[in-house]
Design a protein around this motif. Structure first.
Motif, mmCIF file in Angstrom:
data_model
loop_
_atom_site.group_PDB
_atom_site.id
_atom_site.type_symbol
_atom_site.label_atom_id
_atom_site.label_comp_id
_atom_site.label_asym_id
_atom_site.label_seq_id
_atom_site.Cartn_x
_atom_site.Cartn_y
_atom_site.Cartn_z
ATOM 1 N N ALA A 140 0.837 -1.204 0.000
ATOM 2 C CA ALA A 140 0.000 0.000 0.000
ATOM 3 C C ALA A 140 0.869 1.250 0.000
ATOM 4 C CB ALA A 140 -0.919 0.000 1.215
ATOM 5 N N ARG A 141 1.920 1.208 0.794
ATOM 6 C CA ARG A 141 2.789 2.398 0.877
ATOM 7 C C ARG A 141 3.464 2.688 -0.462
ATOM 8 N NH1 ARG A 141 8.358 3.016 4.274
ATOM 9 N NH2 ARG A 141 8.737 5.188 3.742
ATOM 10 N N ILE A 142 3.947 1.642 -1.090
ATOM 11 C CA ILE A 142 4.638 1.848 -2.361
ATOM 12 C C ILE A 142 3.658 2.321 -3.429
ATOM 13 C CG2 ILE A 142 4.486 -0.411 -3.504
ATOM 14 C CD1 ILE A 142 7.497 -0.281 -3.889
ATOM 15 N N ALA A 143 2.415 1.843 -3.370
ATOM 16 C CA ALA A 143 1.408 2.270 -4.343
ATOM 17 C C ALA A 143 1.058 3.739 -4.167
ATOM 18 C CB ALA A 143 0.154 1.411 -4.197
ATOM 19 N N VAL A 144 0.967 4.193 -2.921
ATOM 20 C CA VAL A 144 0.622 5.595 -2.658
ATOM 21 C C VAL A 144 1.713 6.528 -3.168
ATOM 22 C CG1 VAL A 144 0.326 7.308 -0.825
ATOM 23 C CG2 VAL A 144 -0.924 5.135 -0.729
ATOM 24 N N HIS A 145 2.963 6.188 -2.885
ATOM 25 C CA HIS A 145 4.057 7.066 -3.306
ATOM 26 C C HIS A 145 4.206 7.090 -4.834
ATOM 27 C CE1 HIS A 145 5.842 8.475 0.437
ATOM 28 N NE2 HIS A 145 5.542 7.300 0.963
ATOM 29 N N SER A 146 4.128 5.927 -5.458
ATOM 30 C CA SER A 146 4.239 5.915 -6.916
ATOM 31 C C SER A 146 3.007 6.545 -7.554
ATOM 32 C CB SER A 146 4.431 4.484 -7.430
ATOM 33 O OG SER A 146 3.321 3.673 -7.095
ATOM 34 N N GLY A 147 1.847 6.402 -6.889
ATOM 35 C CA GLY A 147 0.620 7.008 -7.403
ATOM 36 C C GLY A 147 0.681 8.520 -7.404
ATOM 37 N N ARG A 148 1.264 9.084 -6.347
ATOM 38 C CA ARG A 148 1.384 10.541 -6.282
ATOM 39 C C ARG A 148 2.248 11.067 -7.418
ATOM 40 N NH1 ARG A 148 0.945 11.789 -0.509
ATOM 41 N NH2 ARG A 148 -1.130 11.156 -1.142
ATOM 42 N N LEU A 149 3.316 10.324 -7.715
ATOM 43 C CA LEU A 149 4.177 10.719 -8.824
ATOM 44 C C LEU A 149 3.447 10.542 -10.155
ATOM 45 C CD1 LEU A 149 6.880 11.572 -10.002
ATOM 46 C CD2 LEU A 149 7.663 9.211 -9.768
ATOM 47 N N THR A 150 2.711 9.449 -10.267
ATOM 48 C CA THR A 150 1.963 9.177 -11.496
ATOM 49 C C THR A 150 0.974 10.301 -11.803
ATOM 50 O OG1 THR A 150 2.152 6.785 -11.142
ATOM 51 C CG2 THR A 150 0.412 7.535 -12.606
ATOM 52 N N ALA A 151 0.383 10.881 -10.751
ATOM 53 C CA ALA A 151 -0.603 11.948 -10.951
ATOM 54 C C ALA A 151 0.004 13.201 -11.570
ATOM 55 C CB ALA A 151 -1.256 12.303 -9.611
ATOM 56 N N PHE B 271 -4.488 7.327 -14.776
ATOM 57 C CA PHE B 271 -5.790 7.201 -14.126
ATOM 58 C C PHE B 271 -6.162 5.734 -13.944
ATOM 59 C CE2 PHE B 271 -10.404 6.949 -14.062
ATOM 60 C CZ PHE B 271 -10.714 7.878 -13.083
ATOM 61 N N THR B 272 -5.979 4.938 -14.980
ATOM 62 C CA THR B 272 -6.281 3.503 -14.880
ATOM 63 C C THR B 272 -5.457 2.860 -13.779
ATOM 64 O OG1 THR B 272 -6.803 3.413 -17.243
ATOM 65 C CG2 THR B 272 -6.290 1.328 -16.141
ATOM 66 N N ARG B 273 -4.179 3.201 -13.733
ATOM 67 C CA ARG B 273 -3.300 2.636 -12.710
ATOM 68 C C ARG B 273 -3.760 3.036 -11.304
ATOM 69 N NH1 ARG B 273 2.317 2.747 -11.554
ATOM 70 N NH2 ARG B 273 2.509 2.254 -9.344
ATOM 71 N N LEU B 274 -4.092 4.300 -11.094
ATOM 72 C CA LEU B 274 -4.481 4.781 -9.772
ATOM 73 C C LEU B 274 -5.805 4.169 -9.316
ATOM 74 C CD1 LEU B 274 -3.518 8.525 -10.278
ATOM 75 C CD2 LEU B 274 -2.553 7.022 -8.534
ATOM 76 N N THR B 275 -6.782 4.137 -10.193
ATOM 77 C CA THR B 275 -8.082 3.609 -9.782
ATOM 78 C C THR B 275 -8.020 2.103 -9.549
ATOM 79 O OG1 THR B 275 -8.691 3.516 -12.142
ATOM 80 C CG2 THR B 275 -9.427 5.421 -10.875
ATOM 81 N N THR B 276 -7.223 1.397 -10.338
ATOM 82 C CA THR B 276 -7.068 -0.048 -10.132
ATOM 83 C C THR B 276 -6.432 -0.321 -8.775
ATOM 84 O OG1 THR B 276 -6.843 -0.437 -12.504
ATOM 85 C CG2 THR B 276 -6.022 -2.156 -11.025
ATOM 86 N N ASP B 277 -5.390 0.415 -8.441
ATOM 87 C CA ASP B 277 -4.734 0.240 -7.143
ATOM 88 C C ASP B 277 -5.678 0.607 -6.007
ATOM 89 O OD1 ASP B 277 -2.408 -0.652 -8.261
ATOM 90 O OD2 ASP B 277 -1.314 1.232 -8.075
ATOM 91 N N ALA B 278 -6.434 1.688 -6.170
ATOM 92 C CA ALA B 278 -7.351 2.119 -5.122
ATOM 93 C C ALA B 278 -8.390 1.035 -4.837
ATOM 94 C CB ALA B 278 -8.038 3.417 -5.521
ATOM 95 N N ALA B 279 -8.936 0.458 -5.894
ATOM 96 C CA ALA B 279 -9.945 -0.593 -5.725
ATOM 97 C C ALA B 279 -9.354 -1.828 -5.055
ATOM 98 C CB ALA B 279 -10.544 -0.952 -7.079
ATOM 99 N N SER B 280 -8.091 -2.137 -5.363
ATOM 100 C CA SER B 280 -7.479 -3.353 -4.821
ATOM 101 C C SER B 280 -7.206 -3.253 -3.329
ATOM 102 C CB SER B 280 -6.175 -3.659 -5.566
ATOM 103 O OG SER B 280 -5.183 -2.694 -5.260
ATOM 104 N N PHE B 281 -7.092 -2.034 -2.799
ATOM 105 C CA PHE B 281 -6.762 -1.870 -1.381
ATOM 106 C C PHE B 281 -7.992 -1.713 -0.491
ATOM 107 C CE2 PHE B 281 -2.603 -0.371 -3.143
ATOM 108 C CZ PHE B 281 -1.836 -1.395 -2.592
ATOM 109 N N MET B 282 -9.186 -1.718 -1.092
ATOM 110 C CA MET B 282 -10.388 -1.603 -0.271
ATOM 111 C C MET B 282 -10.979 -2.997 -0.022
ATOM 112 S SD MET B 282 -12.373 1.881 -1.384
ATOM 113 C CE MET B 282 -12.609 1.509 -3.119
ATOM 114 N N PRO B 283 -11.501 -3.210 1.213
ATOM 115 C CA PRO B 283 -11.569 -2.260 2.337
ATOM 116 C C PRO B 283 -10.387 -2.386 3.311
ATOM 117 C CG PRO B 283 -12.937 -4.138 2.817
ATOM 118 C CD PRO B 283 -12.318 -4.408 1.461
ATOM 119 N N GLU B 284 -9.507 -3.415 3.115
ATOM 120 C CA GLU B 284 -8.467 -3.679 4.107
ATOM 121 C C GLU B 284 -7.515 -2.504 4.303
ATOM 122 O OE1 GLU B 284 -9.246 -5.610 1.658
ATOM 123 O OE2 GLU B 284 -10.105 -7.424 2.581
ATOM 124 N N GLN B 285 -7.142 -1.836 3.210
ATOM 125 C CA GLN B 285 -6.211 -0.712 3.292
ATOM 126 C C GLN B 285 -6.924 0.558 2.817
ATOM 127 O OE1 GLN B 285 -2.963 -0.845 4.363
ATOM 128 N NE2 GLN B 285 -3.289 -2.971 4.936
#
Length: 853
Positions: A389-400, A409-423
């Protein structure tokens, strides 16, 4: 002369290249401010980085760059300076970022910066506007002349073979000529070989023919990570005058000065280093490490180079090196150390943790490919949800921050969906980044997807401040009251990042005064310790622009441009360029404004970033209107709306509606404009801001005025009735000018004078020179006297400004003037728009009439 030489192994040592430049200037350190001195010494790992009471903040590129610029400026008062950076492609990224910052600000200083880099390399921070000289290969004639000047000029077939193999490379010509007749097999090889590989082989053979003591000394020199003479002596290398070096010098491998021994070429160093077997190289690194106890960072890297297997102790040393690099702002060096530490750690979980640290740190460099590589390596080692989750958030911020918004956008939304609801906390951060991308892209589908994801996030994890931010990005019109209520009710606190986000939310719903107050508060707490621009930093610049604080807007643009250029984030640079273009256009420097707007358009894909596209078109339209080219202005503004009148961007298009109507009224294209204005009125019905209501009223009034409809007065008067609209001073002044124009044309001269006087005063306070001139002209027509201005004002300008004005009157462009006077086009433009009000003109087109033949 100040010199720095890049080194392949020194790229992992933050600010090592800058240290070579700055060290000779230590006598001038007292001449710069304490804050700048502390930042510089902290970055270089000097004594200022420790001690009680020291500022613990990580120095950023801007502060360190300002310190270096001040230091060079101070030193250049004694004598002009030339700073040379050789093999800059091997210079550490932190140094390159600072040098790029300095290089863009040397205009007027007695300092020149000369950089040597391989032609196939791109240096972060040095974009296409930096003057460059490409050293092409020598042609056959020049190559032959060079061969003729060698001690043993080759003849016949050997000469032809050398000319063919060298392909005009001067070093290859010299080196290959030197071996003819001494190494027969070189010339008997069948088929062409790449020159660098061949030259490295030549250096290798020369090293093997040297006496054993010389080979040992050369190998240790090749294993070093610096050319610093003091370090060389401290690690036990023979002094430069020692005879042990003579055979290597005679073999053409090194050059000697009174205190320093250097390889003649990086390929010589590479050839020597790889000619030795691993055990010899390992012993050389261990010997160096043993003598570097007082330099733990260099010692750790030498121990790592000597490691033949995993080693937890060395991994710990490298992690400590990363921490020290981060304290100095050396993100690339820190990420490299984390990465190497991960490779050396025997525990897979620890390796994954270190790779996560490496990816998080590398994200601050803007190198997306590197972050992706580290993220992939992390995923191969662990399934730990927290690390992933941490690595996804940091790379996601750069991706934005990238320009390819559909992919990000596809990368960010896919990662966001994969971390719910646990993360869910990580998911919410990724949803916020997705909302930023959705804003930039302006794609309605993107906005709908983000809204759906936000609804899926468990209520207990929906932090109010993040949800507010997302809501304002997705629907700034429809949820205006709710967002403003939330901003005022939530305690923002002293965190600059929170203040900035709240300010962006306020700006998005047209609460610009609130936004600027929050941005001021954030700035008072200092910039975030990151070398990356804020994902929506352009909003800060736009808010200052709308509020009439144009110099503050340009300062924000300069920071975004510097950080974005250093990190190769073209989209951030494009965002800043549009605001800069808008300021320049409003001030009358229309040529430079067009240049900056077109720069922005070349950096983005209009379908990937509709927000920047619209902003650039609006800036181009303003430049055209300033020059009186209203048809051109209308064309640009019409492109910010679709054929049916709907906006190209759901937020950025609407503020241009009154300017579109004004251009249409002057060109007779009111029917086209009516399609857009009527559609906009339908879209904005309901919960809209007073600012947009005033812009729409003005647009309708201008179209009615063009048709001679008396109802125009009611609309135009409505745009000046609400005094709160003075928070947008340029728009406020336009409303007064257009009301005054209408009243004068209706022959209500006395009534027209008040709004026209107000327009002149506001435009003049903003330095909006073309519009000041326009308002003055209308005022004179209404019988309001104004001070006369003549070419006598030329004497009030500096000699340089007078020369620039004369050249501009002759029809030269800013770039042509800059080339003649050795100034940047931007500096020329700055002088021009500061000269216009003194001369009483609004644009360069009027200079010829003023100055005469």
């Amino acid at each position: 002369m100040l010199r720095s030489d890049g080194s392949p192994v020194e790229t992992t040592l933050a600010y090592s290249g800058l240290d070579q430049v700055v060290r000779p200037l230590s006598p001038f350190l007292e001449s710069i401010s304490p804050e700048e001195r502390h930042a510089l010494l902290t970055a270089l790992g000097g004594p200022a980085s420790t001690g009680e009471g020291a500022d613990a903040r990580t120095p950023d590129v801007m502060t360190v760059g300002s310190a270096v610029l001040a230091l060079l400026s101070s030193a250049s008062r004694t004598a002009p300076l030339v700073v040379t950076i050789d093999d800059a492609h091997w210079c550490d990224p932190a140094s390159l970022s600072v040098l790029a910052f300095v290089g863009r600000r040397l205009s007027g200083e007695r300092v020149s910066l000369l950089i040597g880099v391989r032609s196939d390399e791109r240096l972060a921070g040095f974009d296409g506007r930096v003057p460059a000289v490409l050293l092409d290969p020598l042609d056959d004639r020049a190559a032959g002349q060079l061969l003729d000047r060698q001690p043993r000029p080759p003849l016949g077939g050997s000469r032809a073979r050398i000319l063919d193999e060298a392909e005009g490379n001067p070093l290859a010509l010299v080196e290959l000529a030197a071996v003819v007749g001494t190494t027969a097999d070189v010339m008997s090889d069948a088929g062409p070989l790449a020159v660098p590989e061949r030259l490295e082989g030549l250096y290798t053979r020369r090293w093997k023919e040297l006496p054993a003591p010389t080979r040992a000394a050369l190998l240790q020199l090749a294993a070093m990570d610096t050319i610093d003479a003091d370090v060389a002596l401290s690690v036990g290398l023979p002094e430069a005058a020692d005879d042990v070096w003579r055979p290597a010098e005679e073999a053409g491998l090194i050059r000697r000065t009174a205190r320093r021994v250097r390889f003649r070429h990086p390929l010589a160093r590479s050839g020597v280093y790889y000619a030795a077997d691993f055990d010899d190289r390992r012993r050389a690194h261990l010997a160096l490490a043993a003598r570097l106890a007082d330099e733990p960072d260099r010692q750790a890297w030498h121990r790592a180079a000597a490691a033949s297997d995993t080693d937890a102790a060395i991994s710990v040393e490298l992690e400590a090196t990363s921490g020290r690099a981060l304290q100095r702002g050396g993100y690339a060096a820190a990420a490299s150390a984390f990465q190497r530490a991960a490779e050396l750690h025997p525990d897979p979980h620890e390796s994954a943790r270190l790779l996560t640290e490496a990816a998080s740190t590398a994200a601050a460099t803007g190198d997306i490919a590197w972050v992706e590589q580290l993220a992939t390596a992390t995923r191969s080692l662990t399934e730990d949800p927290d690390l992933l989750a941490r690595i996804a958030v940091h790379s996601g911020r750069l991706t934005a921050l990238t320009a390819r918004h559909s992919n990000s956008f596809t990368r960010l939304t896919t990662d966001a969906a994969s971390f719910m609801p646990e993360q869910s906390s990580a998911a919410l951060d990724l949803i916020a980044d997705s909302a930023v991308v959705a804003y930039y892209s302006g794609d309605d589908t993107h906005r709908q997807q983000v809204a759906t994801l936000l609804d899926q996030c468990p209520p207990e994890f929906r932090q109010e401040r993040t949800s507010i931010f997302i809501d304002s990005l997705l629907a700034p019109r429809g949820r205006r009251r709710q967002v403003m209520h939330a901003i005022t009710s939530v305690t923002v606190g002293p965190d600059p990042a929170r203040l900035t986000r709240a300010g962006i939310s306020a700006w998005l719903i047209d609460e610009t005064p609130t936004a600027v107050a929050l941005f001021d508060a954030a700035a008072a707490h200092g910039h975030p310790a990151t070398p990356l621009p804020d994902p929506l930093g352009g909003a800060i610049a736009w808010a200052y622009f709308e509020r009439g604080r144009w110099d503050d807007a340009l300062a924000v643009c300069a920071r975004i441009t510097d950080l974005g250029t250093a990190a190769r984030l073209d989209h951030a640079v494009a965002c800043a360029a549009t605001v800069e273009a808008a300021v320049l256009a409003h001030r009358g420097d229309t040529e430079t404004a067009r240049e900056r707007a077109r720069d922005a358009l070349t950096l983005i894909d209009p379908l990937e970033s509709r927000s920047v596209y619209v902003a650039a078109r609006r800036a181009l339209a303003t430049a055209a209107a300033a020059d009186g080219a209203y048809d051109e202005a209308f064309d640009h503004l019409r492109m910010t709306f679709h054929g049916d009148g709907s906006p190209v961007h759901y937020h950025a298009s609407y503020p241009g509606i009154a300017d579109l109507a004004a251009a249409a009224a002057r060109t007779g294209r009111t029917a086209e404009a009516s399609v857009v204005v009527n559609r906009t009125a339908d879209d904005l019905a309901g919960d809209t801001s007073p600012r947009l209501a005033a812009l729409l009223a003005r647009a309708r009034g201008l179209l009615l005025a063009a048709a001679g409809d008396a109802a125009a007065e009611e609309r135009l008067s409505a745009a000046v009735a609400d005094r709160s609209l003075a928070a947008w001073p340029f728009e406020w002044a336009q409303a007064h000018l257009q009301l005054g124009e209408w009243l004068r044309r209706e022959r209500r001269i006395a009534e027209a004078r008040r709004p026209l006087r107000d327009a002149v005063d506001i435009f003049d306070s903003l330095d909006a020179y073309p519009w000041t001139e326009r308002a003055l002209s209308e005022s004179r027509a209404a019988g309001v006297s104004s001070p006369s201005r003549s070419s006598d004002a030329l004497s009030t300008l500096s000699p340089q400004q007078q020369e620039i004005v004369r050249l501009a009157a002759d029809g030269l462009t800013n770039r042509e003037i800059g080339e003649r006077l050795y100034l940047s086009p931007r500096t020329v433009g700055s002088h021009l728009y500061r000269s216009f009000p003194k001369l009483g003109v609004s644009s360069r087109s009027k200079l010829r009439d003023l100055l005469g033949p």
